[in-house]
Design an enzyme around this catalytic site. Structure first.
Site, PDB file in Angstrom:
ATOM      1  N   ARG A   1      52.683  53.228  37.180  1.00 48.64           N
ATOM      2  CA  ARG A   1      53.267  51.893  37.229  1.00 48.64           C
ATOM      3  C   ARG A   1      53.750  51.473  35.840  1.00 48.64           C
ATOM      4  O   ARG A   1      53.098  51.688  34.839  1.00 48.64           O
ATOM      5  CB  ARG A   1      52.242  50.886  37.735  1.00 48.64           C
ATOM      6  CG  ARG A   1      52.730  49.423  37.760  1.00 48.64           C
ATOM      7  CD  ARG A   1      52.295  48.660  36.522  1.00 48.64           C
ATOM      8  NE  ARG A   1      52.608  47.220  36.602  1.00 48.64           N
ATOM      9  CZ  ARG A   1      52.439  46.366  35.620  1.00 48.64           C
ATOM     10  NH1 ARG A   1      51.951  46.794  34.457  1.00 48.64           N
ATOM     11  NH2 ARG A   1      52.750  45.098  35.760  1.00 48.64           N
ATOM     12  N   VAL A   2      54.923  50.857  35.781  1.00 50.77           N
ATOM     13  CA  VAL A   2      55.488  50.340  34.539  1.00 50.77           C
ATOM     14  C   VAL A   2      55.850  48.876  34.770  1.00 50.77           C
ATOM     15  O   VAL A   2      56.552  48.552  35.726  1.00 50.77           O
ATOM     16  CB  VAL A   2      56.733  51.135  34.104  1.00 50.77           C
ATOM     17  CG1 VAL A   2      57.367  50.493  32.868  1.00 50.77           C
ATOM     18  CG2 VAL A   2      56.368  52.589  33.827  1.00 50.77           C
ATOM     19  N   GLY A   3      55.357  48.009  33.900  1.00 51.36           N
ATOM     20  CA  GLY A   3      55.698  46.592  33.975  1.00 51.36           C
ATOM     21  C   GLY A   3      56.877  46.268  33.086  1.00 51.36           C
ATOM     22  O   GLY A   3      57.706  47.123  32.759  1.00 51.36           O
ATOM     23  N   ASP A   4      56.928  45.031  32.632  1.00 51.76           N
ATOM     24  CA  ASP A   4      58.074  44.589  31.837  1.00 51.76           C
ATOM     25  C   ASP A   4      57.983  44.960  30.369  1.00 51.76           C
ATOM     26  O   ASP A   4      59.006  45.033  29.672  1.00 51.76           O
ATOM     27  CB  ASP A   4      58.199  43.065  31.916  1.00 51.76           C
ATOM     28  CG  ASP A   4      57.102  42.365  31.113  1.00 51.76           C
ATOM     29  OD1 ASP A   4      55.913  42.563  31.446  1.00 51.76           O
ATOM     30  OD2 ASP A   4      57.419  41.661  30.147  1.00 51.76           O
TER      31      ASP A   4
ATOM     32  N   GLY B   1      52.758  38.437  30.411  1.00 53.82           N
ATOM     33  CA  GLY B   1      52.476  37.833  31.700  1.00 53.82           C
ATOM     34  C   GLY B   1      52.501  38.853  32.817  1.00 53.82           C
ATOM     35  O   GLY B   1      52.177  40.024  32.606  1.00 53.82           O
TER      36      GLY B   1
ATOM     37  N   THR C   1      49.939  41.047  27.178  1.00 55.58           N
ATOM     38  CA  THR C   1      50.609  42.051  26.358  1.00 55.58           C
ATOM     39  C   THR C   1      50.564  41.577  24.915  1.00 55.58           C
ATOM     40  O   THR C   1      50.789  40.403  24.641  1.00 55.58           O
ATOM     41  CB  THR C   1      52.084  42.217  26.780  1.00 55.58           C
ATOM     42  OG1 THR C   1      52.141  42.723  28.113  1.00 55.58           O
ATOM     43  CG2 THR C   1      52.810  43.186  25.842  1.00 55.58           C
TER      44      THR C   1
ATOM     45  N   GLY D   1      54.002  41.365  34.637  1.00 57.09           N
ATOM     46  CA  GLY D   1      55.148  42.235  34.385  1.00 57.09           C
ATOM     47  C   GLY D   1      55.957  42.608  35.598  1.00 57.09           C
ATOM     48  O   GLY D   1      57.175  42.797  35.508  1.00 57.09           O
TER      49      GLY D   1
END
Length: 298
Positions: A172-175, A196, A144, A198
């Protein structure tokens, strides 16, 4: 005018340089971070870094972008984010528009694209077209782009942008775009952001925890190391990729990670640890710093 800019990974160098140049021209840290991240988002060459228009597509072949901005000005904090955004390359600019012009703090999917259109952002048809630019195998890398800046008015801003992991499930959604996870900012303490894996990072709220530790008096380096050590302890040996950068309101910075090595996807250069980029008002150009893996278990 004093300033500090810190970015995740070596590929943030151009973004860090642009952000610093904007601060030298007396732009706010929010303006500067936005413009710095835009430099990477619109350049297809940075796709292997999991950022912007050249980033990996989801399992259906569509590009979905996540981005967020958070600023701290004294007691006031503002936040805005978009997730699964399609068709608009400058995702962090849409996130800023959400922060400043929307009654909500986060928009996703078609709703994020609709809002972008309403705010005058051009939607590029080629980014809305499904295509397969990779096999259906898992693609390594969870990078990121994260930029932190403190300006001469003692304001702080954190911004992030990513195309997300390749072949991810649609939606999908990561951090990255989640406050307290991918980024956090507090005008009384400082700011932090993460990069990293997520799907793992979002269970630990590391950015918020780092900023909270700085608010309690910890130096940025010590705060980053403490959070990484705690994550490592809780993983019971099943450690995942996570890197954190942080700045405080005294223009001090720090970084820590779980990485033993990292290879720059653009140059192939290998680093023994987590490389990040720093630019201060006393430097003539951005400098790459290296955070070695911290294995303390307490």
């Amino acid at each position: 005018m004093p300033f500090l800019v810190v970015g995740t990974w070596t590929f943030s160098r151009e973004a860090v340089a642009t952000t610093a140049h904007c601060l030298q021209q007396n732009l706010s840290c929010t303006d500067a971070v936005e413009r710095g991240i835009n430099q990477i988002e619109v350049d297809e060459a940075y796709g292997p870094c999991v950022v912007g228009v050249g980033g990996f597509r989801n399992s259906d072949g569509y590009l979905e972008l996540d981005a967020a901005m958070m600023e701290g000005r004294g007691l006031r904090t503002q936040f805005g984010a978009v997730t699964a955004l399609q068709g608009v390359p400058r995702a962090v600019s849409v996130a800023r528009a959400v922060m400043e012009k929307c009654s909500h703090n986060m928009l996703t999917g078609s709703g994020a694209t609709k809002f972008a259109k309403e705010q005058g952002f051009a939607v590029e048809d080629n980014l809305l077209t499904a295509k397969s630019n990779q096999t259906k195998q898992s693609i390594p890398g969870h990078d990121t782009l994260g930029i932190l800046a403190v300006d001469g008015q003692n304001h702080v801003c954190s911004g992030v942008s990513t195309s997300g992991s390749g072949n991810k499930h649609p939606g999908r959604v990561g951090d990255s775009a989640l406050p307290g996870n991918g980024l956090y900012a507090d005008g009384e303490a400082g700011a932090a952001c993460c990069s990293g894996d997520g799907d793992q990072i979002l269970m630990y709220c590391p950015s918020f925890r780092v900023v909270l530790l700085m608010k309690e008096g910890k130096q940025p380096q010590a705060a980053c190391e403490e959070v990484i050590n705690d994550i490592r302890r809780k993983c019971d040996g099943q450690i995942f990729e996570v890197a954190i950068i942080a700045v405080n309101m005294k223009s001090e910075y720090g970084a820590a990670s779980t990485l033993d090595t990292w290879t720059d996807p653009l140059t192939g250069q290998q680093f023994a640890g987590f490389p990040y980029v720093v630019y201060t008002d006393v430097m003539s150009e951005p400098e790459i710093k290296l955070s070695k893996t911290n294995r303390k278990d307490s």
